[in-house]
Design an enzyme around this catalytic site. Sequence first.
Site, short mmCIF file in Angstrom:
data_model
loop_
_atom_site.label_atom_id
_atom_site.label_comp_id
_atom_site.label_asym_id
_atom_site.label_seq_id
_atom_site.Cartn_x
_atom_site.Cartn_y
_atom_site.Cartn_z
CG ASP A 43 13.73 -3.77 -8.51
OD1 ASP A 43 13.10 -4.75 -8.94
OD2 ASP A 43 13.44 -3.20 -7.44
CB SER A 60 0.13 -4.05 -4.51
OG SER A 60 1.25 -4.76 -5.02
CG LEU A 75 1.27 2.23 -8.43
CD1 LEU A 75 0.20 2.55 -9.45
CD2 LEU A 75 2.63 2.72 -8.90
CD GLN A 76 0.99 1.39 0.76
OE1 GLN A 76 1.92 0.81 0.21
NE2 GLN A 76 0.79 1.34 2.06
NE ARG A 77 5.46 -0.95 -0.47
CZ ARG A 77 4.62 -1.64 -1.24
NH1 ARG A 77 3.41 -1.18 -1.48
NH2 ARG A 77 5.00 -2.77 -1.78
CE LYS A 117 8.66 -2.75 -8.21
NZ LYS A 117 8.79 -3.14 -6.79
CG ASP A 123 11.52 -6.85 -0.48
OD1 ASP A 123 12.44 -7.54 -0.98
OD2 ASP A 123 10.40 -6.76 -1.01
CB CYS A 147 6.42 -4.93 3.22
SG CYS A 147 7.59 -4.09 4.31
CB CYS A 158 0.05 -18.79 2.77
SG CYS A 158 1.23 -19.09 1.45
#
Length: 386
Positions: free
Chosen positions: A70, A77, A79-81, A94, A138, A196, A343
Amino acid sequence: MSLIPDRRLVDLDTDEFSRYSRHLLLPEVGPEGQKRLKAAKVLIVGAGGLGAPLALYLAAAGVGTIGIVDHDLVEASNLQRQVIHSTRDIDRPKTESARDRIKGLNPLVNVVTYNVALTAGNAMDILHDYDVVADGTDNYQTRYLVNDACVLLDIPNVYGSIFQFEGQATVFHAADGPCYRCLYPAPPPPGLVPSCAEGGVVGVLPGIVGTIQACEVIKLIVGEGRGLIGRLLLFDAWRMRFREVKLEKAPACPVCGENPSINELIDYEQFCGLTQPDEDIDGITPLELKARLDREESLQLVDVREQHERNVFVFEGARPVPFGQIVRRMDELDPHREAVFICKVGRRSALAIRALHEAGYAGKMLNLLGGTNAWARDVDTNLPQY
């Protein structure tokens, strides 16, 4: 049959018997299976939502060597998952954060980190020494890259993907069944399928799919159980429902079929349509746009984000035209007024401008560089970056 040859097996010491005692009690694992886990080398591609549970559960299970690829830094953002990282790891690589968490959980695991982007130039060198690869990526270009490298190296590819409330998992192994290209011969057009980061994902979903992947890795190593080769497991977290689709090997598959045409890694950015130059697309920075709006210049703002993104915040004064509708709704735009396309980060808006160019739209178009995130950073700091 296990992937791990007997010649690599070594005995477990007293500490390992204690740590893995619940595995040793399982007839399907037992001491021999635990030795195979200890001897195994597993590469996890991506230390994000799927890679986090993969790494943690494989480390807890006693996989001897875990490699992690990685090149991203930890963001708030995530840390939610991405439960392998913590708040104190924000802005750290990471790979470093994941290594520290794994070693804290199980210091007996050898962790090998690759703080690089996986590319056609380095994939074969990185993957060749591993018994199993677990794909936690992803994006389509890396999925095809991982698939092709695994086929060429004859390595099982434990695949997972997630989006919003839905997940998929399977095992691709060309020696025993289909590969990723048998399921998806070609990628979708760039920008058509939101990531995502654009479409969102419920935080627990990658935990569920990632642990399914971890279970498949363990079964491949131990050599027992019915695996997911030839079966695509579909999971809907919102309805709490599992379904299964049978997968067949495609005889015409270009990489694992009867007459393969791909015998080495290719340019995956080009294959996925991501290498078109943007020199013909004019851009405008958030500060430049702010200055022109303050001067009350006659600009039309076009927001190509999806409705769920606009629910986070509305870009004041912008006409909402989702990316997928931009060409068929181009009559709503005034070619006599300069248009600025917006966007989240500036990628879909650039693709929207390109699509309108190709559809014959004659008006002058500018791309908001960095998108709404850059606007929130440089102009209106009260707005969120998401």
